[in-house]
Motif scaffolding. Sequence first.
Motif, mmCIF file in Angstrom:
data_model
loop_
_atom_site.group_PDB
_atom_site.id
_atom_site.type_symbol
_atom_site.label_atom_id
_atom_site.label_comp_id
_atom_site.label_asym_id
_atom_site.label_seq_id
_atom_site.Cartn_x
_atom_site.Cartn_y
_atom_site.Cartn_z
ATOM 1 N N ALA A 261 38.627 34.746 43.805
ATOM 2 C CA ALA A 261 39.397 33.523 44.078
ATOM 3 C C ALA A 261 38.484 32.300 44.106
ATOM 4 O O ALA A 261 38.806 31.244 43.539
ATOM 5 N N LEU A 262 37.335 32.436 44.750
ATOM 6 C CA LEU A 262 36.385 31.320 44.777
ATOM 7 C C LEU A 262 35.852 31.012 43.375
ATOM 8 O O LEU A 262 35.723 29.844 42.985
ATOM 9 N N ALA A 263 35.572 32.063 42.595
ATOM 10 C CA ALA A 263 35.030 31.867 41.240
ATOM 11 C C ALA A 263 36.029 31.151 40.337
ATOM 12 O O ALA A 263 35.661 30.252 39.565
ATOM 13 N N GLY B 166 35.677 27.699 38.516
ATOM 14 C CA GLY B 166 35.754 27.747 37.052
ATOM 15 C C GLY B 166 36.717 26.735 36.477
ATOM 16 O O GLY B 166 36.420 26.087 35.468
ATOM 17 N N VAL B 167 37.884 26.583 37.097
ATOM 18 C CA VAL B 167 38.866 25.620 36.595
ATOM 19 C C VAL B 167 38.315 24.194 36.690
ATOM 20 O O VAL B 167 38.426 23.394 35.743
ATOM 21 N N ALA B 168 37.691 23.887 37.821
ATOM 22 C CA ALA B 168 37.135 22.536 37.984
ATOM 23 C C ALA B 168 35.980 22.303 37.010
ATOM 24 O O ALA B 168 35.869 21.225 36.404
ATOM 25 N N GLY B 169 35.120 23.315 36.821
ATOM 26 C CA GLY B 169 33.981 23.150 35.921
ATOM 27 C C GLY B 169 34.399 23.058 34.461
ATOM 28 O O GLY B 169 33.796 22.318 33.670
ATOM 29 N N ALA C 195 29.598 33.427 39.536
ATOM 30 C CA ALA C 195 30.749 33.763 38.689
ATOM 31 C C ALA C 195 31.582 32.519 38.392
ATOM 32 O O ALA C 195 32.143 32.389 37.292
ATOM 33 N N GLY C 196 31.669 31.591 39.334
ATOM 34 C CA GLY C 196 32.413 30.364 39.087
ATOM 35 C C GLY C 196 31.771 29.524 37.998
ATOM 36 O O GLY C 196 32.467 28.970 37.135
ATOM 37 N N ALA C 197 30.444 29.444 38.001
ATOM 38 C CA ALA C 197 29.760 28.686 36.950
ATOM 39 C C ALA C 197 29.943 29.350 35.588
ATOM 40 O O ALA C 197 30.174 28.672 34.578
ATOM 41 N N GLY D 54 46.443 33.279 27.081
ATOM 42 C CA GLY D 54 46.176 34.713 27.049
ATOM 43 C C GLY D 54 44.718 35.032 27.288
ATOM 44 O O GLY D 54 44.380 35.910 28.090
ATOM 45 N N GLY D 55 43.824 34.291 26.601
ATOM 46 C CA GLY D 55 42.392 34.512 26.790
ATOM 47 C C GLY D 55 41.934 34.163 28.193
ATOM 48 O O GLY D 55 41.108 34.858 28.784
ATOM 49 N N LEU D 56 42.484 33.058 28.740
ATOM 50 C CA LEU D 56 42.106 32.658 30.093
ATOM 51 C C LEU D 56 42.527 33.711 31.117
ATOM 52 O O LEU D 56 41.764 34.073 32.018
ATOM 53 N N LEU D 57 43.753 34.210 30.962
ATOM 54 C CA LEU D 57 44.240 35.216 31.911
ATOM 55 C C LEU D 57 43.463 36.514 31.772
ATOM 56 O O LEU D 57 43.124 37.169 32.775
ATOM 57 N N SER D 58 43.182 36.889 30.522
ATOM 58 C CA SER D 58 42.398 38.113 30.311
ATOM 59 C C SER D 58 41.029 37.996 30.958
ATOM 60 O O SER D 58 40.551 38.930 31.615
ATOM 61 N N TYR D 59 40.395 36.830 30.789
ATOM 62 C CA TYR D 59 39.058 36.664 31.379
ATOM 63 C C TYR D 59 39.135 36.616 32.899
ATOM 64 O O TYR D 59 38.220 37.079 33.585
ATOM 65 N N ALA D 60 40.246 36.073 33.457
ATOM 66 C CA ALA D 60 40.385 36.035 34.916
ATOM 67 C C ALA D 60 40.419 37.456 35.485
ATOM 68 O O ALA D 60 39.759 37.747 36.489
#
Length: 542
Positions: free
Chosen positions: A92-94, A98-101, A158-160, A202-208
């Motif tokens: 959740a923190l990552a 990630g979204v902000a970065g 992981a967030g970066a 799709g790619g974003l969700l898969s990577y999440a």
Amino acid sequence: MTALLDRPVAPAAPRLRRDRRRWAWGLAAAGLLVWSLAGAGLFGGGVVNPGGTAQVGRFAAAALSPATDAEFLGVLGRSVLVTVGHAAAGTALALTIGVAGAALLSRGTGGRRRAGRWAARGLLAVPRGLHEAVWGLLLVNVLGLDPWVAVLAIGLPAGAATAQVFAALVDEVPRGAYRALLAAGARRPAAALYGLLPPAAGGLLSYAFYRLECAVRSAVVLGMVGAGGLGYQLALSFASLRWAQVWTAVYALAGLCLLAELGGRAVRRRLAAPPPALSSQPSGRRDPVLTAAVVGTVVLVAWSAWYLALSPASLVSAGTVEQLAYVGGAAWPPATDGGLLRTIGGLAVDTVQMSVVAVAVALLGAVLLAGAAARPERPTPARRVTGALVRAGLLLLRTVPPPVWALVALFVLRPGVLPGALALAAGALGVLGRLAAEATEELDPRPRAALTALGARPVATWLYGIAPRAAGPVLAHALHRWEVAVRDTVLVGLLGAGGLGALLAAELATFDWAAVSTVLAAVVVLTWAVDVVSDRARAALR
């Protein structure tokens, strides 16, 4: 008299030209690989330790007889809950970071100015350049044995990394809709939201969900350095050579990763092909499966915070601030004596060679296994069984943490670059094999079907209908794994596999914070340099 009619002249076929940039990158990669293999001692011999083969045999044989006694399973169950809590809260923190970065890095949003993009990339290189285990060791010295240590150690790096991948996925999608919205007068954020985000969803969700898998493995690694959970039990069993218990812990870890993978696959398929009953309904009706996935994720994160007793007050307590000031004061300025810098330079070369060999081995294995691991539309029974076995093998490879593979490799190989590279290659093959199979599945099937209808053999169909279109995404994933491998070299180095990790372990053991900061700075600079090279290589592939 005979009239002559002018024949239409066929236009000349365009002349095929080689992309010189791609050829230059290809030749450079080949030279780098040969140099790395020579540095690993593969051409000189003397890297094998025959005395350890019996221990490896006992380790492999125990895979068929894992420990199943009730007492150990009870302890393992409680450890699994701790690991799940660390992984969910860290993910959740990552994702938040990630979204902000990604908004700062993407060329379609805040990162369209080159200077700003490079500044954001340099800022994120600091947390991404350090492995979770290193973050854990540093945070323990500040926070003590607080559960925030594992959550922050997972979430910060992981967030970066998530920010970089999210930005790359958004930049890779076709930009026609985005440009059309801009031409119609839409603002850039709105154009990105409606023109770039849907095709990349799709790619974003898969990577999440992939990050959730990674977080489970990271939680296990942190447990091996003292954060508790499944990794702690794995380390105890490994240290006492109880191979049956080791395999029970590995299978429990594989089960957790499989659940995350199945959940990600189900959600991704739901997004790609919603049920006809929902498609025909008026807009505004929510998909119950996707709604349940989102609600379940939120509940899991809330349960993790409760189960781990996470308290934000512990992050800003007087003791934390005092200890942070002490460590910061001892670590500044970094040590700059010539002997230390020369040692760092030599070990940095080992680190690069280790990462290059690891990614090359993993890429070769992924290319060979991608076809078998992919799910065809109409599989035969034999093809279905083969695919399931290959996918299970890939899952096991990426499930077992690199320290375990490094310890197994050190049974039969002498300490140095090669055992560390093979340990990293095992995990990278598990990840790259899965991503390559998914890239193959997501290709347009019509060219392959047309070649098959014309009588092409399966090998020719793969070479001309699949490989050319899958090469770009697979190489892009391999370049991302190279960056990850550079960070992971520190982890296997802590166990004696060489590189900068071994030097960092020695400096941490003596609490020489000035030297520790110098080594950490070298790791960050090296990761940033690999990031720059990888980004340029991916640009040449587009």
